[in-house]
Design an enzyme around this catalytic site. Structure first.
Site, PDB file in Angstrom:
ATOM      1  N   CYS A   1       5.663  -5.652  15.996  1.00 46.28           N
ATOM      2  CA  CYS A   1       5.254  -4.718  17.139  1.00 46.28           C
ATOM      3  C   CYS A   1       3.594  -4.725  17.138  1.00 46.28           C
ATOM      4  O   CYS A   1       3.171  -5.162  16.441  1.00 46.28           O
ATOM      5  CB  CYS A   1       5.544  -3.285  16.589  1.00 46.28           C
TER       6      CYS A   1
ATOM      7  N   CYS B   1      -1.502   5.321   9.741  1.00 44.18           N
ATOM      8  CA  CYS B   1      -0.306   4.728  10.209  1.00 44.18           C
ATOM      9  C   CYS B   1      -0.609   3.135  10.978  1.00 44.18           C
ATOM     10  O   CYS B   1      -1.470   3.345  11.743  1.00 44.18           O
ATOM     11  CB  CYS B   1       0.513   5.551  11.282  1.00 44.18           C
TER      12      CYS B   1
ATOM     13  N   HIS C   1       7.637   5.013  21.322  1.00 45.81           N
ATOM     14  CA  HIS C   1       6.658   4.246  21.642  1.00 45.81           C
ATOM     15  C   HIS C   1       6.741   3.763  23.224  1.00 45.81           C
ATOM     16  O   HIS C   1       5.452   3.454  23.483  1.00 45.81           O
ATOM     17  CB  HIS C   1       6.245   3.027  20.685  1.00 45.81           C
TER      18      HIS C   1
ATOM     19  N   CYS D   1       6.155  -7.042   7.485  1.00 45.60           N
ATOM     20  CA  CYS D   1       7.310  -6.718   8.003  1.00 45.60           C
ATOM     21  C   CYS D   1       7.812  -7.731   8.928  1.00 45.60           C
ATOM     22  O   CYS D   1       6.824  -8.417   9.561  1.00 45.60           O
ATOM     23  CB  CYS D   1       6.818  -5.582   8.693  1.00 45.60           C
TER      24      CYS D   1
ATOM     25  N   CYS E   1       0.734  -2.861  15.603  1.00 44.78           N
ATOM     26  CA  CYS E   1       0.710  -2.772  14.133  1.00 44.78           C
ATOM     27  C   CYS E   1       0.146  -3.814  13.378  1.00 44.78           C
ATOM     28  O   CYS E   1       0.821  -4.925  13.561  1.00 44.78           O
ATOM     29  CB  CYS E   1       2.315  -2.481  13.940  1.00 44.78           C
TER      30      CYS E   1
ATOM     31  N   GLU F   1      10.012  -2.504   7.491  1.00 44.19           N
ATOM     32  CA  GLU F   1      11.030  -1.858   8.114  1.00 44.19           C
ATOM     33  C   GLU F   1      12.106  -1.513   7.053  1.00 44.19           C
ATOM     34  O   GLU F   1      12.854  -2.326   6.605  1.00 44.19           O
ATOM     35  CB  GLU F   1      11.554  -2.538   9.480  1.00 44.19           C
TER      36      GLU F   1
ATOM     37  N   GLU G   1       0.850  -1.039   0.023  1.00 47.08           N
ATOM     38  CA  GLU G   1      -0.106  -0.063  -0.041  1.00 47.08           C
ATOM     39  C   GLU G   1       0.885   1.096  -0.117  1.00 47.08           C
ATOM     40  O   GLU G   1       1.848   1.383   0.512  1.00 47.08           O
ATOM     41  CB  GLU G   1      -0.789  -0.092   1.213  1.00 47.08           C
TER      42      GLU G   1
ATOM     43  N   CYS H   1       3.582   8.383   1.448  1.00 45.86           N
ATOM     44  CA  CYS H   1       3.723   7.409   2.286  1.00 45.86           C
ATOM     45  C   CYS H   1       4.126   6.208   1.738  1.00 45.86           C
ATOM     46  O   CYS H   1       3.305   5.567   1.082  1.00 45.86           O
ATOM     47  CB  CYS H   1       2.830   7.212   3.684  1.00 45.86           C
TER      48      CYS H   1
END
Ligand code: SAH
Ligand code: SF4
Length: 383
Positions: A133, A365, A247, A129, A136, A192, A109, A122
Site C-alpha cells: 500500500c 498506524c 481508504h 508485509c 504505508c 497482513e 514492533e 497493537c
C-alpha cells in the site's frame, strides 16, 4: 535479492537458535502429545500449560509443582522464552512501543496504547508485509516472513510481563493499582493478518481460551486490507471484530494506492463485508479511511463512501495520515477532515476521527517498520 516468492512470506522458524521447540503456541492436546514422547503424564502437561498462560512463567524453574526430572526434560527440549527487547520507547501520552527481536534475529514492533476505559495492544502478524500500500511504511520493507503462532502470542505475553498483568501480580501492581490495563488486542501492527491466517487463528484461539490468555473475541479486532476469500472463515472460526482498510471510494482510486484491490475489487470486498458472520448494529465492521490530501478526501468521496456503506452495519474511522520520510503523501487539513466527517454524519453514517497516539515515538498506524532488513542487507553484502 528478493526474499519473497510470489507474494508469499517465508515461514517462521520451528525452533529457536539452540534447537529448542517453543511450547508457547501449542494447543493443550498438542502439548500433551509432545510431552508424552518424554513420558511426561498428561496431567503434568496441563500444569505446564497453566504455568505458561495463567501464571506467566518465564522459565521452567518457576514451575514449583513440577518435579526436577520433568523440568530437566523441559529445559533440554523446549523454550518458553520471550522475544528480546531491542528498544522500548515511551511516549508522553503513555503509549509504549517495543522493537522485539525474534530468535532468528528478525524484528517486529508492538505498541501498547492506554486509554481511560481500556488499554489496547497493537500486535504484528508478519515481519514486513507483502502488500505494498503506497501510504504505508511497513509495505516498503523488503524482507517478509510470517510470524509463528508463538511469536504472535509472545507479543501479548511480553506486554503482560511489562505491565505486571499476570493474575498473581494483576491483583496489585507495583504502583498500587488493581486490575488490568491491557484489555484489548488489535491486529493492526506490521503485516497482513489474513495472509498468515493459520498462525494468526491458532494464536487467537489460545488468546481467547478462558484457560489460555483469556481475552474475549469481542475485545479482539483484526484489520485486513481486504483478503476477501478468508473473511468469511475468519468470522466463522474466530468471531473477532473486523476492521477493513478501505481508504478509497472507487476501484481506480483504491487500486492506485492499494494494489490488493486489483485482485479483490471493491464490489467483492463490500459483498464479503455484507455477509461477515455475526454482523448486527451491536457488532459493526470498522472501516478505516486514511485521510490523504487531494487523493481521497473530496466531498464526492465522502458521498460515495456513504453509498458504499449504506446497507452494512459500520463505523468509519477517519485516520489522519501519519507521515514518514519520502512517502509522497500529505495529511488532509483539519478543516477538510472535519468537513468530510460532517458529510458522513449528516447522511446517517457513523464516523469518528482517530486521535493520533504515540506520535513522538513514531508508534502510529503505518509508521511501523523494523530495522531488521538493514542487518540482512549487510549480511548479503550491502545490496
Ligand atoms: N495490514 C493490515 C493491518 C495493519 S495496518 C491492514 O492493512 O489493514 C493498520 C491500519 O493503518 C490500516 O488501516 C492501514 O491502512 C493504516 N495505515 C497504514 N499506513 C498508514 C499511515 N501512514 N497513516 C495512517 N494510517 C495508516
Ligand atoms: Fe500491509 Fe496493511 Fe501496510 Fe497495506 S496497510 S502494506 S496491508 S500493513
Amino acid at each position: 535479492m528478493s526474499v519473497t516468492t510470489h507474494g508469499k512470506a517465508f515461514a517462521a522458524p520451528k525452533t529457536d537458535a539452540s534447537g529448542r521447540i517453543p511450547l508457547i503456541g501449542l494447543t493443550l492436546p498438542q502439548m500433551r502429545e509432545a510431552l508424552a514422547v518424554h513420558d511426561v503424564p498428561a496431567f503434568r502437561a496441563k500444569q505446564v500449560w497453566h504455568w505458561i498462560y495463567q501464571r506467566g512463567a518465564r522459565n521452567f524453574d518457576a514451575m514449583a509443582n513440577i518435579s526436577k526430572d520433568v523440568r530437566a526434560v523441559l529445559v533440554a527440549n523446549y523454550s518458553i522464552d520471550r522475544p528480546e527487547v531491542v528498544t522500548e520507547q515511551r511516549s508522553e501520552d503513555g503509549t509504549i512501543k517495543w522493537l522485539l527481536k525474534m530468535s532468528d534475529g528478525q524484528m517486529v514492533e508492538t505498541v501498547f496504547i492506554p486509554e481511560d476505559s481500556r488499554g489496547t495492544l497493537c500486535i504484528s502478524s508478519q515481519v514486513g508485509c507483502t502488500l505494498t500500500c503506497k501510504f504505508c511504511h511497513t509495505g516498503t520493507q523488503p524482507l517478509v516472513r510470517n510470524l509463528g503462532i508463538h511469536e504472535i502470542l509472545q507479543q501479548i505475553m511480553h506486554a503482560r510481563d511489562v505491565l505486571q498483568e499476570w493474575p498473581s501480580s494483576a491483583l496489585k501492581k507495583d504502583n498500587g493499582e488493581e486490575g488490568r490495563d491491557l484489555t484489548n488486542i488489535v491486529l493492526m501492527g506490521m503485516g497482513e493478518p489474513l495472509y498468515n491466517y493459520e498462525n494468526v487463528s491458532a494464536a487467537m484461539k489460545i488468546c481467547m481460551d478462558g484457560e489460555g490468555l483469556s481475552i474475549g473475541k469481542r475485545r479482539i479486532t483484526l484489520s485486513t486490507s481486504g483478503v476477501v476469500p478468508l473473511m468469511q472463515r475468519c468470522g466463522e472460526e474466530l468471531g473477532v471484530n473486523l476492521a477493513i482498510s478501505l481508504h478509497a471510494t472507487h476501484d481506480e482510486q483504491r487500486s492506485a494506492i492499494m494494489p490488493i484491490n486489483n485482485k479483490y475489487p471493491l464490489a467483492e470486498l463490500m459483498e464479503a463485508c455484507r455477509t461477515y458472520p455475526g454482523l448486527s448494529n451491536m457488532r459493526r465492521i470498522t472501516f478505516e479511511y486514511v485521510m490523504l490530501k487531494g487523493v481521497n478526501d473530496s466531498d464526492d468521496d465522502a458521498r460515495r463512501l456513504v453509498t458504499l456503506l449504506q446497507d452494512i452495519p459500520h463505523k468509519v474511522n477517519l485516520i489522519p495520515f501519519n507521515s514518514w520520510p519520502e512517502s509522497g503523501f500529505e495529511c488532509s487539513s483539519n478543516t477538510r477532515i472535519d468537513k468530510f466527517s460532517k458529510i458522513l454524519i449528516a447522511a446517517g453514517a457513523t464516523a469518528t476521527v482517530r486521535k493520533p497516539r504515540g506520535r513522538d515515538i513514531l508508534a502510529a498506524c503505518g509508521q511501523l517498520k523494523s530495522e531488521s532488513q538493514r542487518a540482512r542487507k549487510t549480511a548479503e553484502g550491502g545490496q
